[in-house]
Design a protein around this motif. Structure first.
Motif, PDB file in Angstrom:
ATOM      1  N   THR A 125       0.858  -1.110   0.053  1.00 35.67           N
ATOM      2  CA  THR A 125      -0.114  -0.061   0.017  1.00 35.67           C
ATOM      3  C   THR A 125       0.800   1.326   0.046  1.00 35.67           C
ATOM      4  O   THR A 125       0.590   2.365   0.626  1.00 35.67           O
ATOM      5  N   SER A 163       2.297   3.010  -5.446  1.00 39.35           N
ATOM      6  CA  SER A 163       1.714   2.269  -6.557  1.00 39.35           C
ATOM      7  C   SER A 163       0.527   1.303  -6.021  1.00 39.35           C
ATOM      8  O   SER A 163      -0.324   1.474  -6.947  1.00 39.35           O
ATOM      9  N   ARG A 215       0.708  -4.234   5.067  1.00 39.20           N
ATOM     10  CA  ARG A 215       1.503  -4.265   6.184  1.00 39.20           C
ATOM     11  C   ARG A 215       1.507  -3.028   7.081  1.00 39.20           C
ATOM     12  O   ARG A 215       1.521  -2.866   8.257  1.00 39.20           O
ATOM     13  N   THR A 216       1.822  -1.950   6.508  1.00 45.96           N
ATOM     14  CA  THR A 216       1.746  -0.509   6.986  1.00 45.96           C
ATOM     15  C   THR A 216       0.899   0.125   6.314  1.00 45.96           C
ATOM     16  O   THR A 216       0.892   0.604   5.289  1.00 45.96           O
ATOM     17  N   LYS A 224       7.974   7.972   5.687  1.00 46.04           N
ATOM     18  CA  LYS A 224       7.613   6.982   4.238  1.00 46.04           C
ATOM     19  C   LYS A 224       7.145   8.015   3.281  1.00 46.04           C
ATOM     20  O   LYS A 224       6.355   8.916   3.655  1.00 46.04           O
TER      21      LYS A 224
END
Ligand code: N01
Length: 543
Positions: A196, A199, A219-220, A337
């Protein structure tokens, strides 16, 4: 697309060819570099592994692939005519349009005749006695060049986790970064998307519209801001073109090299009402400038929390099921991120055919012939999409066996993380240049101006060597060490190192954890200009 590429002007195989320069990669960086070196009268060969030009925009054809920098700024500025004649149709250009733009550039500047497609470079070895690079390709062809320029891209080496049973899946699998050219039809299918990041965020809403059922394995959770993409008003476009140079000048003064309207005020000095108003305004306008609302958002955790909480509140507003909203709510620092921008991402989780699965606590254990198994459950799938990202910044470079003086391999030199001077060159590897290499603003900036700045700098450096009858140039170990330290120091003053991002190599098991890009486009450009003005200070150049 292939037909358009296969023009008779395209370069033929470079058997035993001798060139002044070899460029690896024909994306934004390779094309611009080729143009610059041609202007110097150099003989150049570009090797490109794809069957077409375009780099990132050739490979990333997944549904929804689109730029997150506004079209008018995500383009070359080396030719005023080019700037004036090209018309962008949307605020944020889609992959197809950016690829068309690059095709246009290749034709307009007659670049194809020096580009050899379908050719993967396997090694580049410096021959000390000859002072030249020998470049070998997978097909066994060889070329020799005085200068070797890596235009291999920061996000071009895809990363697929080594799940057990990866090859056992009976249905088709796709990676967003290597999407098929033929249309992919998910109609009536049970599709699993793993990942996630940007992309995933771009493709999930479109896949959801087509698939019978979509399972998103997260996952995150990710922070994403609406793009509010729309057709570009021709009037607005004309106004910008009336003073394109002005826009470019202003953008070059911005920390990320594009107009993010940075706020000067500190979030922690603003009132809660002022903060809310600023975030609402930026949310309504859309795009990456959201994170530039206050000057301390990337430096103070408390300040950052205010923006993060604003987005979490938006998620709770948009997503109807509170349990799903909670699962979608990120807890890490926002923009630690890379921040995503989206069209209907959070809204997608209101659809009845979409299921969000948290794989942080119950990880994916295996891909099975019929689907996928997590620690808790098994999912039957017809197709799997890996939106799992890239071995960023170093992956493509280290995928080539690069050997410098004394046979030193780049992989060995960088075993504990990349070391460069200015992200442009590395000690022990004479006449080897990198475009947007680790240690340069690259992925923390608008890539196209960063690419052009590097291509211009490299071309000027080569011209300087010629004028001064110098044969070789490479950074000194001292200058490189100081630069690496400086890059770390700048990153260390921010919140960036606080999460497991690909900026740090944390997404690839075993990759050294080193913050790779350099934060601060204007200071960086100034430093590069000073280095050049002082006769390439920090480099050793020899006859
Ligand atoms: O890749 P990513 P991306 N099990 O690395 C997950 C640019 N870009 O291709 O965060 C389960 O961001 C991983 O989870 P986690 C842009 O710079 C730009 O999306 O590691 N999940 C993550 O969710 C961007 O940042 C645009 O916990 C696993 C995802 O896969 C960069 O490219 C569009 C996993 C990977 O996300 C990369 O984006 C697209 C596992 N074992 C890309 N392993 C624009 O908008 C990984 N994941 C211009």
């Amino acid at each position: 697309m292939r037909d358009a590429q296969a023009k008779p002007t395209q370069a033929g195989p470079a058997e035993n060819g001798r060139f002044d320069a070899v460029i690896v990669g024909a994306g934004f960086a390779g094309l611009c570099m080729l143009h610059r070196l041609r202007e110097l009268g150099l003989s150049v060969r570009v090797f490109e592994r794809g069957s077409g030009i375009g780099g990132t925009w050739f490979w990333n054809r997944y549904p929804g692939a689109r730029c997150d920098v506004e079209s008018m700024e995500y383009s070359y500025q080396f030719s005023e005519e080019l700037q004036q004649e090209w018309n962008w149709s949307e605020r944020f250009a889609a992959q197809q349009e950016i690829l068309r733009y690059l095709e246009h550039v290749a034709d307009r500047f007659d670049l194809r005749r020096d580009i050899q497609l379908d050719t993967r470079v396997s090694s580049a070895v410096f021959d000390e006695s000859a002072g030249r690079w020998t470049i070998e390709t997978d097909g066994g062809a060889r070329a020799s060049a005085k200068f070797c320029i890596m235009a291999t891209g920061c996000l071009s080496s895809t990363s697929t986790p080594r799940f057990a049973g990866l090859d056992s899946f009976a249905g088709p699998t796709f990676h967003t970064g290597n999407w098929p050219h033929a249309p992919v039809d998910f109609s009536g299918k049970r599709v699993g998307v793993i990942g996630t990041g940007s992309s995933g965020v771009q493709s999930i809403p479109l896949i959801a519209r087509q698939a019978a059922q979509l399972f998103v394995f997260q996952r995150t959770p990710t922070y994403t801001v609406p793009a509010h993409n729309h057709p570009l008003d021709p009037g607005v476009q004309e106004r910008i073109k009336g003073d394109y140079a002005g826009l470019r000048r202003r953008a070059a003064q911005m920390p990320f090299g594009f107009d993010t309207r940075p706020g000067e005020k500190l979030a922690l000095e603003a009132t809660a009402e002022e903060r809310r108003a600023e975030y609402e305004d930026r949310w309504a306008r859309g795009g990456l400038p959201f994170i530039s609302g206050f000057a301390d958002l990337l430096y103070s955790k408390d300040a950052n929390d205010t923006a993060a909480e604003f987005v979490r509140a938006k998620i709770r507003e948009i997503v109807r099921d509170p349990r799903v909203a909670e699962m979608l709510s990120p807890r890490q620092v926002i923009a630690c991120k890379r921040l995503c921008i989206d069209t209907g991402y959070y809204e997608t989780f209101n659809r009845s055919n979409v299921t969000l699965i948290d794989v942080s606590a119950a990880p994916i254990e295996a891909i099975t012939p019929r689907g996928l198994r997590t620690k808790n459950a098994e999912y039957e799938l017809d197709c799997i999409v890996f939106a799992t990202g890239f071995d960023a910044m170093t992956g493509a470079l280290l995928g080539i066996d690069i050997r410098g003086r004394g046979g030193l391999s780049l992989a060995r030199k960088w075993a504990e993380g990349p070391r460069t001077y200015l992200g442009l060159a590395t000690a022990g590897f004479p006449n080897l240049f990198m475009i947007t290499g680790p240690g340069s603003p690259s992925v923390l900036s608008n890539m196209v101006p960063s690419i052009e700045q590097h291509a211009n700098w490299i071309a000027r450096c080569i011209a300087y060597l010629r004028e001064h009858e110098l044969a070789r140039i490479e950074p000194t170990a001292l200058a490189e060490d100081a630069w690496v330290e400086h890059v770390n120091e700048v990153a260390g003053g921010t919140l960036f190192p606080s999460c497991n991002s690909w900026y740090l190599g944390a997404n690839v098991p075993g990759k050294p954890r080193v913050f790779m890009p350099y934060l601060g486009f204007p200071a960086y450009v100034q430093k590069c200009d000073e280095v050049a003005a002082k006769g390439y200070e920090g480099f050793a150049a020899t006859p």
